[in-house]
Design a protein around this motif. Structure first.
Motif, PDB file in Angstrom:
ATOM      1  N   GLU A 113       0.822  -1.210   0.000  1.00  0.00           N
ATOM      2  CA  GLU A 113       0.000   0.000   0.000  1.00  0.00           C
ATOM      3  C   GLU A 113       0.861   1.268   0.000  1.00  0.00           C
ATOM      4  N   GLY A 114       1.956   1.219  -0.766  1.00  0.00           N
ATOM      5  CA  GLY A 114       2.817   2.385  -0.930  1.00  0.00           C
ATOM      6  C   GLY A 114       3.865   2.587   0.141  1.00  0.00           C
ATOM      7  N   ASP A 115       3.808   1.800   1.213  1.00  0.00           N
ATOM      8  CA  ASP A 115       4.773   1.932   2.299  1.00  0.00           C
ATOM      9  C   ASP A 115       5.883   0.891   2.168  1.00  0.00           C
ATOM     10  N   THR A 116       7.131   1.312   2.327  1.00  0.00           N
ATOM     11  CA  THR A 116       8.244   0.377   2.331  1.00  0.00           C
ATOM     12  C   THR A 116       8.232  -0.391   3.645  1.00  0.00           C
ATOM     13  N   VAL A 117       8.080  -1.709   3.549  1.00  0.00           N
ATOM     14  CA  VAL A 117       7.913  -2.525   4.756  1.00  0.00           C
ATOM     15  C   VAL A 117       9.087  -3.469   5.009  1.00  0.00           C
ATOM     16  N   LEU A 118       9.982  -3.602   4.023  1.00  0.00           N
ATOM     17  CA  LEU A 118      11.138  -4.477   4.208  1.00  0.00           C
ATOM     18  C   LEU A 118      12.202  -4.115   3.174  1.00  0.00           C
ATOM     19  N   VAL A 119      13.457  -4.100   3.614  1.00  0.00           N
ATOM     20  CA  VAL A 119      14.593  -3.820   2.725  1.00  0.00           C
ATOM     21  C   VAL A 119      15.687  -4.835   3.030  1.00  0.00           C
ATOM     22  N   TYR A 120      16.271  -5.414   1.987  1.00  0.00           N
ATOM     23  CA  TYR A 120      17.384  -6.333   2.199  1.00  0.00           C
ATOM     24  C   TYR A 120      18.381  -6.215   1.050  1.00  0.00           C
ATOM     25  N   THR A 121      19.592  -6.691   1.294  1.00  0.00           N
ATOM     26  CA  THR A 121      20.680  -6.515   0.339  1.00  0.00           C
ATOM     27  C   THR A 121      21.437  -7.825   0.125  1.00  0.00           C
ATOM     28  N   ASN A 122      22.301  -7.805  -0.912  1.00  0.00           N
ATOM     29  CA  ASN A 122      23.253  -8.886  -1.165  1.00  0.00           C
ATOM     30  C   ASN A 122      22.593 -10.261  -1.274  1.00  0.00           C
ATOM     31  N   PRO A 123      21.540 -10.420  -2.088  1.00  0.00           N
ATOM     32  CA  PRO A 123      20.922 -11.744  -2.240  1.00  0.00           C
ATOM     33  C   PRO A 123      21.887 -12.708  -2.916  1.00  0.00           C
ATOM     34  N   ARG A 124      21.904 -13.961  -2.417  1.00  0.00           N
ATOM     35  CA  ARG A 124      22.826 -14.946  -2.967  1.00  0.00           C
ATOM     36  C   ARG A 124      22.307 -16.351  -2.691  1.00  0.00           C
ATOM     37  N   VAL A 125      22.860 -17.293  -3.385  1.00  0.00           N
ATOM     38  CA  VAL A 125      22.497 -18.694  -3.198  1.00  0.00           C
ATOM     39  C   VAL A 125      23.145 -19.202  -1.914  1.00  0.00           C
ATOM     40  N   GLY A 126      22.388 -20.015  -1.158  1.00  0.00           N
ATOM     41  CA  GLY A 126      22.974 -20.612   0.045  1.00  0.00           C
ATOM     42  C   GLY A 126      22.013 -20.647   1.207  1.00  0.00           C
ATOM     43  N   GLY A 127      22.511 -21.065   2.369  1.00  0.00           N
ATOM     44  CA  GLY A 127      21.707 -21.081   3.579  1.00  0.00           C
ATOM     45  C   GLY A 127      20.802 -22.278   3.726  1.00  0.00           C
ATOM     46  N   GLY A 128      21.057 -23.354   2.959  1.00  0.00           N
ATOM     47  CA  GLY A 128      20.139 -24.485   2.980  1.00  0.00           C
ATOM     48  C   GLY A 128      18.960 -24.236   2.066  1.00  0.00           C
ATOM     49  N   TYR A 129      17.969 -25.119   2.120  1.00  0.00           N
ATOM     50  CA  TYR A 129      16.812 -24.992   1.213  1.00  0.00           C
ATOM     51  C   TYR A 129      15.694 -24.173   1.853  1.00  0.00           C
ATOM     52  N   VAL A 130      15.212 -24.610   2.981  1.00  0.00           N
ATOM     53  CA  VAL A 130      14.269 -23.781   3.760  1.00  0.00           C
ATOM     54  C   VAL A 130      14.844 -23.655   5.167  1.00  0.00           C
ATOM     55  N   GLY A 131      16.044 -23.124   5.210  1.00  0.00           N
ATOM     56  CA  GLY A 131      16.802 -23.036   6.452  1.00  0.00           C
ATOM     57  C   GLY A 131      18.033 -23.919   6.354  1.00  0.00           C
ATOM     58  N   LYS A 132      19.048 -23.596   7.139  1.00  0.00           N
ATOM     59  CA  LYS A 132      20.337 -24.268   7.000  1.00  0.00           C
ATOM     60  C   LYS A 132      20.311 -25.745   7.367  1.00  0.00           C
ATOM     61  N   ASN A 133      19.291 -26.196   8.084  1.00  0.00           N
ATOM     62  CA  ASN A 133      19.208 -27.605   8.448  1.00  0.00           C
ATOM     63  C   ASN A 133      18.391 -28.428   7.464  1.00  0.00           C
ATOM     64  N   HIS A 134      17.983 -27.796   6.358  1.00  0.00           N
ATOM     65  CA  HIS A 134      17.169 -28.466   5.345  1.00  0.00           C
ATOM     66  C   HIS A 134      17.908 -28.351   4.021  1.00  0.00           C
ATOM     67  N   THR A 135      18.368 -29.457   3.492  1.00  0.00           N
ATOM     68  CA  THR A 135      19.247 -29.442   2.320  1.00  0.00           C
ATOM     69  C   THR A 135      18.465 -29.371   1.005  1.00  0.00           C
ATOM     70  N   PHE A 136      19.209 -29.112  -0.072  1.00  0.00           N
ATOM     71  CA  PHE A 136      18.603 -29.145  -1.403  1.00  0.00           C
ATOM     72  C   PHE A 136      18.049 -30.539  -1.704  1.00  0.00           C
ATOM     73  N   LYS A 137      18.730 -31.569  -1.203  1.00  0.00           N
ATOM     74  CA  LYS A 137      18.245 -32.934  -1.408  1.00  0.00           C
ATOM     75  C   LYS A 137      16.913 -33.130  -0.702  1.00  0.00           C
ATOM     76  N   ASP A 138      16.799 -32.593   0.510  1.00  0.00           N
ATOM     77  CA  ASP A 138      15.535 -32.694   1.253  1.00  0.00           C
ATOM     78  C   ASP A 138      14.393 -32.057   0.455  1.00  0.00           C
ATOM     79  N   GLY A 139      14.713 -30.961  -0.243  1.00  0.00           N
ATOM     80  CA  GLY A 139      13.699 -30.260  -1.019  1.00  0.00           C
ATOM     81  C   GLY A 139      13.501 -30.801  -2.416  1.00  0.00           C
ATOM     82  N   LYS A 140      14.182 -31.926  -2.727  1.00  0.00           N
ATOM     83  CA  LYS A 140      14.046 -32.583  -4.039  1.00  0.00           C
ATOM     84  C   LYS A 140      14.392 -31.634  -5.182  1.00  0.00           C
ATOM     85  N   VAL A 141      15.399 -30.790  -4.917  1.00  0.00           N
ATOM     86  CA  VAL A 141      15.827 -29.800  -5.908  1.00  0.00           C
ATOM     87  C   VAL A 141      16.541 -30.500  -7.059  1.00  0.00           C
TER      88      VAL A 141
END
Length: 298
Positions: free
Chosen positions: A204-232
């Motif tokens: 609704e026109g308001d900035t509600v979140l800002v983030y920087t430096n997006p990159r691949v990594g950190g697990g699949y849905v968190g660091k304890n969940h691997t790409f294999k777990d997510g059937k990537v």
């Protein structure tokens, strides 16, 4: 007579220059949805091949793209996404969304009035057949549950990580500062995506979140969940990309078991010809692609 002619030519030159500047400043938003059908979009639902629109999960009605579950008896693992066919790196995207009705039986409790759009996503064709979510940055949309606060315009990070305030954000989902939107009301959402540098979420026109430096990594849905777990698909290749900056990709609409409508999906490309002498120069471009420049014949 000569002075009058010179003044006329000067006035004409100023007028032409002003018109050219006005044209360069005018934002050219493009619609990603033609209002009639799903042309230009690729569908990938977990457990199904690309463009198998299982049980008409995605359909078009009344100038809207609708995520619907009318043909489902029960939801199991049919997490779905619909991908615009062209990737982007620097852009603004805006749309309206609304949640409707009730969640399909079988949907997880955390998916009640839960959906979103994926930014800098891998393509539909590159997903594993059973992969739930693409490697991407999700601008998560949550609807209010009638009591308590529930932010929308959040960030979830399947296979990705970002920095917030200059520090690594390790949580898989990060809440915005938005208000809560209850019921089946339309909500205006926008993202400003600037390659691999910075991304803004607006509600609704308001900035509600800002983030920087997006990159691949950190697990699949968190660091304890691997790409294999997510059937990537191509798990080994994604592991090799750990830490790689994520500066471009596809835009996808999400289907997670609760009906949601999308409309007025528009994009403003911020990458293009940055040569002021070119006919298609735009003053608001922030990333150059001068291979696209066109010039008027003299």
């Amino acid at each position: 007579m000569i002075q009058k002619l010179s003044l006329l030519l000067l006035t004409l030159s100023i007028s032409i220059t002003a018109q050219a500047q006005k044209s360069a400043d005018k934002e050219e938003w493009q619609s990603l949805f033609n209002g009639k059908d799903l042309t230009g979009w690729d569908i990938k639902i977990a457990g199904h091949k690309v463009n198998d629109n299982y049980k008409n999960t995605f359909l078009v009605e009344d100038d809207m793209i609708r995520v619907n579950y009318k043909e489902y008896d029960k939801f199991t693992t049919e997490y779905g996404h619909m991908y615009y066919h062209k990737p982007y790196s620097h852009y603004k995207i805006r749309l309206q969304y609304r949640f409707t009705g009730n969640q399909v039986p079988g949907g997880a409790s955390w998916n009640v009035r839960n959906s979103g759009i994926m930014l800098h996503s891998q393509s539909a064709a590159s997903l594993g057949i059973d992969q739930d979510f693409p490697i991407s940055l999700e601008m998560q949309y949550l609807g209010g549950l009638g009591s308590g606060e529930r932010n929308t315009g959040n960030l979830c990070t399947p296979g990705t990580i970002v920095d917030i305030d200059g520090k690594l954000a390790e949580a898989h989902c990060i809440n915005s500062t938005s208000k809560t939107y209850n019921g089946d009301q339309w909500v205006n959402a926008e993202a400003i995506v600037l390659g691999d540098s910075i991304i803004y979420h607006l509600i609704e026109g308001d900035t509600v979140l800002v983030y920087t430096n997006p990159r691949v990594g950190g697990g699949y849905v968190g660091k304890n969940h691997t790409f294999k777990d997510g059937k990537v698909g191509n798990e080994a290749e994604w592991i090799k990309k750990d830490g790689t900056k994520l500066g471009s990709g596809y835009i996808a609409l999400q289907a997670e078991s609760h009906p949601i409508d999308f409309r007025n999906i528009e994009l403003l490309n911020l990458k293009g010809c940055m040569d002021p002498k070119a006919a298609n120069y735009k003053s608001y471009y922030i990333a150059a692609d001068n291979s696209t420049c066109t010039y008027k014949k003299k």
